[in-house]
Design a protein around this motif. Structure first.
Motif, PDB file in Angstrom:
ATOM      1  N   ILE A 178      30.664  57.611  39.956  1.00  0.00           N
ATOM      2  CA  ILE A 178      30.209  56.399  39.279  1.00  0.00           C
ATOM      3  C   ILE A 178      30.946  55.191  39.854  1.00  0.00           C
ATOM      4  CG2 ILE A 178      29.715  57.658  37.169  1.00  0.00           C
ATOM      5  CD1 ILE A 178      32.234  56.330  35.968  1.00  0.00           C
ATOM      6  N   ARG A 179      30.283  54.043  39.777  1.00  0.00           N
ATOM      7  CA  ARG A 179      30.889  52.812  40.271  1.00  0.00           C
ATOM      8  C   ARG A 179      31.535  52.052  39.124  1.00  0.00           C
ATOM      9  NH1 ARG A 179      27.324  48.481  43.525  1.00  0.00           N
ATOM     10  NH2 ARG A 179      26.386  48.198  41.464  1.00  0.00           N
ATOM     11  N   VAL A 180      32.728  51.539  39.382  1.00  0.00           N
ATOM     12  CA  VAL A 180      33.470  50.750  38.403  1.00  0.00           C
ATOM     13  C   VAL A 180      33.628  49.340  38.959  1.00  0.00           C
ATOM     14  CG1 VAL A 180      35.561  50.591  37.006  1.00  0.00           C
ATOM     15  CG2 VAL A 180      34.697  52.834  37.715  1.00  0.00           C
ATOM     16  N   ARG A 181      33.533  48.351  38.078  1.00  0.00           N
ATOM     17  CA  ARG A 181      33.620  46.952  38.493  1.00  0.00           C
ATOM     18  C   ARG A 181      34.762  46.255  37.764  1.00  0.00           C
ATOM     19  NH1 ARG A 181      27.191  45.263  38.198  1.00  0.00           N
ATOM     20  NH2 ARG A 181      26.375  47.123  39.223  1.00  0.00           N
ATOM     21  N   ILE A 182      35.480  45.431  38.490  1.00  0.00           N
ATOM     22  CA  ILE A 182      36.552  44.613  37.914  1.00  0.00           C
ATOM     23  C   ILE A 182      36.285  43.161  38.300  1.00  0.00           C
ATOM     24  CG2 ILE A 182      39.011  44.099  37.907  1.00  0.00           C
ATOM     25  CD1 ILE A 182      39.574  46.997  38.477  1.00  0.00           C
ATOM     26  N   ARG A 183      36.069  42.329  37.305  1.00  0.00           N
ATOM     27  CA  ARG A 183      35.780  40.921  37.555  1.00  0.00           C
ATOM     28  C   ARG A 183      37.025  40.073  37.302  1.00  0.00           C
ATOM     29  NH1 ARG A 183      29.839  40.359  34.566  1.00  0.00           N
ATOM     30  NH2 ARG A 183      28.776  41.940  35.849  1.00  0.00           N
ATOM     31  N   PHE A 184      37.240  39.105  38.173  1.00  0.00           N
ATOM     32  CA  PHE A 184      38.356  38.182  37.999  1.00  0.00           C
ATOM     33  C   PHE A 184      38.009  36.871  38.689  1.00  0.00           C
ATOM     34  CE2 PHE A 184      38.994  40.585  41.832  1.00  0.00           C
ATOM     35  CZ  PHE A 184      39.556  39.715  42.745  1.00  0.00           C
ATOM     36  N   GLN A 185      38.807  35.855  38.425  1.00  0.00           N
ATOM     37  CA  GLN A 185      38.546  34.525  38.956  1.00  0.00           C
ATOM     38  C   GLN A 185      39.759  33.999  39.708  1.00  0.00           C
ATOM     39  OE1 GLN A 185      37.490  32.313  35.415  1.00  0.00           O
ATOM     40  NE2 GLN A 185      35.300  32.683  35.718  1.00  0.00           N
ATOM     41  N   GLY A 212      36.638  54.537  51.148  1.00  0.00           N
ATOM     42  CA  GLY A 212      35.513  53.839  51.758  1.00  0.00           C
ATOM     43  C   GLY A 212      34.518  53.258  50.775  1.00  0.00           C
ATOM     44  N   THR A 213      34.783  53.380  49.472  1.00  0.00           N
ATOM     45  CA  THR A 213      33.831  52.862  48.483  1.00  0.00           C
ATOM     46  C   THR A 213      34.238  51.496  47.936  1.00  0.00           C
ATOM     47  OG1 THR A 213      34.970  53.992  46.646  1.00  0.00           O
ATOM     48  CG2 THR A 213      33.217  55.201  47.781  1.00  0.00           C
ATOM     49  N   GLY A 214      35.427  51.005  48.302  1.00  0.00           N
ATOM     50  CA  GLY A 214      35.886  49.724  47.786  1.00  0.00           C
ATOM     51  C   GLY A 214      35.178  48.552  48.444  1.00  0.00           C
ATOM     52  N   SER A 215      34.925  47.522  47.656  1.00  0.00           N
ATOM     53  CA  SER A 215      34.300  46.304  48.180  1.00  0.00           C
ATOM     54  C   SER A 215      34.647  45.136  47.268  1.00  0.00           C
ATOM     55  CB  SER A 215      32.780  46.458  48.282  1.00  0.00           C
ATOM     56  OG  SER A 215      32.212  46.649  46.995  1.00  0.00           O
ATOM     57  N   ARG A 238      34.700  46.315  43.456  1.00  0.00           N
ATOM     58  CA  ARG A 238      33.894  47.487  43.144  1.00  0.00           C
ATOM     59  C   ARG A 238      34.457  48.708  43.855  1.00  0.00           C
ATOM     60  NH1 ARG A 238      27.837  44.856  44.134  1.00  0.00           N
ATOM     61  NH2 ARG A 238      27.950  43.268  42.478  1.00  0.00           N
ATOM     62  N   TYR A 239      34.404  49.842  43.171  1.00  0.00           N
ATOM     63  CA  TYR A 239      34.856  51.102  43.758  1.00  0.00           C
ATOM     64  C   TYR A 239      34.211  52.247  42.996  1.00  0.00           C
ATOM     65  CZ  TYR A 239      38.008  50.875  39.740  1.00  0.00           C
ATOM     66  OH  TYR A 239      38.516  50.767  38.472  1.00  0.00           O
ATOM     67  N   ARG A 240      34.301  53.446  43.541  1.00  0.00           N
ATOM     68  CA  ARG A 240      33.695  54.625  42.918  1.00  0.00           C
ATOM     69  C   ARG A 240      34.759  55.687  42.658  1.00  0.00           C
ATOM     70  NH1 ARG A 240      28.136  54.763  42.850  1.00  0.00           N
ATOM     71  NH2 ARG A 240      27.100  53.136  44.080  1.00  0.00           N
ATOM     72  N   ILE A 241      34.557  56.419  41.547  1.00  0.00           N
ATOM     73  CA  ILE A 241      35.476  57.485  41.158  1.00  0.00           C
ATOM     74  C   ILE A 241      34.667  58.709  40.734  1.00  0.00           C
ATOM     75  CG2 ILE A 241      37.290  55.889  40.424  1.00  0.00           C
ATOM     76  CD1 ILE A 241      36.403  56.377  37.534  1.00  0.00           C
TER      77      ILE A 241
END
Length: 283
Positions: A178-185, A212-215, A238-241
């Motif tokens: 699954i993909r996990v998202r972390i939002r920041f400014q 290789g899944t980080g972006s 974004r990354y996957r675990i």
């Protein structure tokens, strides 16, 4: 022969025959058939089939008793139409009085039949009864209620009717990562290339993030929604675990590392609107 025929015409004899046939049917179905089905259910890991079998066994007993009673009344030429009408009225009254309970039971039957969730599944309930749900593990699925233990270790019993009307995400059925998202400014003057380099570096260092899944993507440029900051750049890592149950723990680790990276590299944070106004005002 005539005596035997005469005996058969006796209502008592007919009633005894009906009772014997009812007991025979009960023995063949419940003792033989259901005993075999019970052995099959014991060999499975889930207890859902055991609950369905228990419900079907009790329903069979009620049906046989009702059918036997109606047949005996008919043998004695007792009009059963008023009884059936009265039973129908009583059933309707009972259904209206226990409408919510019956709705939960029917929803429980559909949950057991459709099997959208199983005991031990990690699920996310988007909403339940007009309130926000949460993450949790399915502990038990009953005919009226489903027990879910949330990530705080608290067991919550949800009515099946409300649960069936909610949006449920089952992560245990998802075999792919699954993909996990972390939002920041960050501030408008921040170096995006430097941030991308550091974010990808910390994601690659985490052993629980798939390599290789980080972006890093730019979501928006400009004022934020509540207008408390100006000149902001909204970013999303974004990354996957694969360890779905460790999703929050892994996310916390990455947030801590991200905070360290931003401090070590002096990445500017969004300025408050008041601070920006003071800097823009003439001295």
């Amino acid at each position: 022969m005539l005596k035997a025929y005469a005996l058969w015409e006796l209502p008592l004899v007919k009633s005894l025959v009906v009772v014997m046939l009812a007991f025979t049917a009960y023995y063949l179905l419940r003792v033989k058939l259901f005993s075999r089905l019970a052995q099959i259910c014991e060999s499975t890991q889930s207890d859902l089939d055991d609950r369905v079998l228990y419900f079907a066994r009790n329903l069979l007993s009620i049906f046989i008793i009702f059918f036997t009673l109606m047949t005996i009344l008919n043998i004695y030429h007792i009009e059963i139409s008023p009884l059936l009408a009265g039973a129908g009225i009583f059933g309707v009254s009972l259904a209206l009085a226990a409408r919510e309970t019956l709705t939960d039971v029917l929803a429980g039957v559909f949950l057991i039949a459709d099997r959208p969730v199983k005991i031990g599944d990690r699920i996310k309930i988007q909403s339940i009864g007009g309130h926000w749900g949460s993450w949790g593990d399915v502990v038990d699925i009953g005919l009226r209620r489903t027990c879910i233990r949330n990530t705080d270790g608290v067991s919550i019993n949800y009515p099946n009717n409300q649960l069936s009307n909610s949006i449920i995400t089952n992560f245990s059925d998802n075999k792919s990562p699954i993909r996990v998202r972390i939002r920041f400014q960050v501030d408008f003057e921040a170096d995006i290339d430097l941030i991308r380099e550091k974010v990808l570096e910390l994601l690659d260092k985490n052993p629980r993030v798939l390599s290789g899944t980080g972006s890093l993507v730019v979501r928006s440029i400009g004022d934020d929604h509540d207008q408390s900051c100006v000149s902001t750049i909204s970013l999303e890592a974004r990354y996957r675990i694969t360890q779905i149950r460790k999703r929050t723990e892994i996310r916390s680790e990455i947030l801590e590392e991200l905070l360290k990276v931003m401090k070590e590299n002096n990445i500017p944070q969004p300025r408050l609107a008041l601070e920006h106004a003071q800097q823009a005002s003439p001295q």
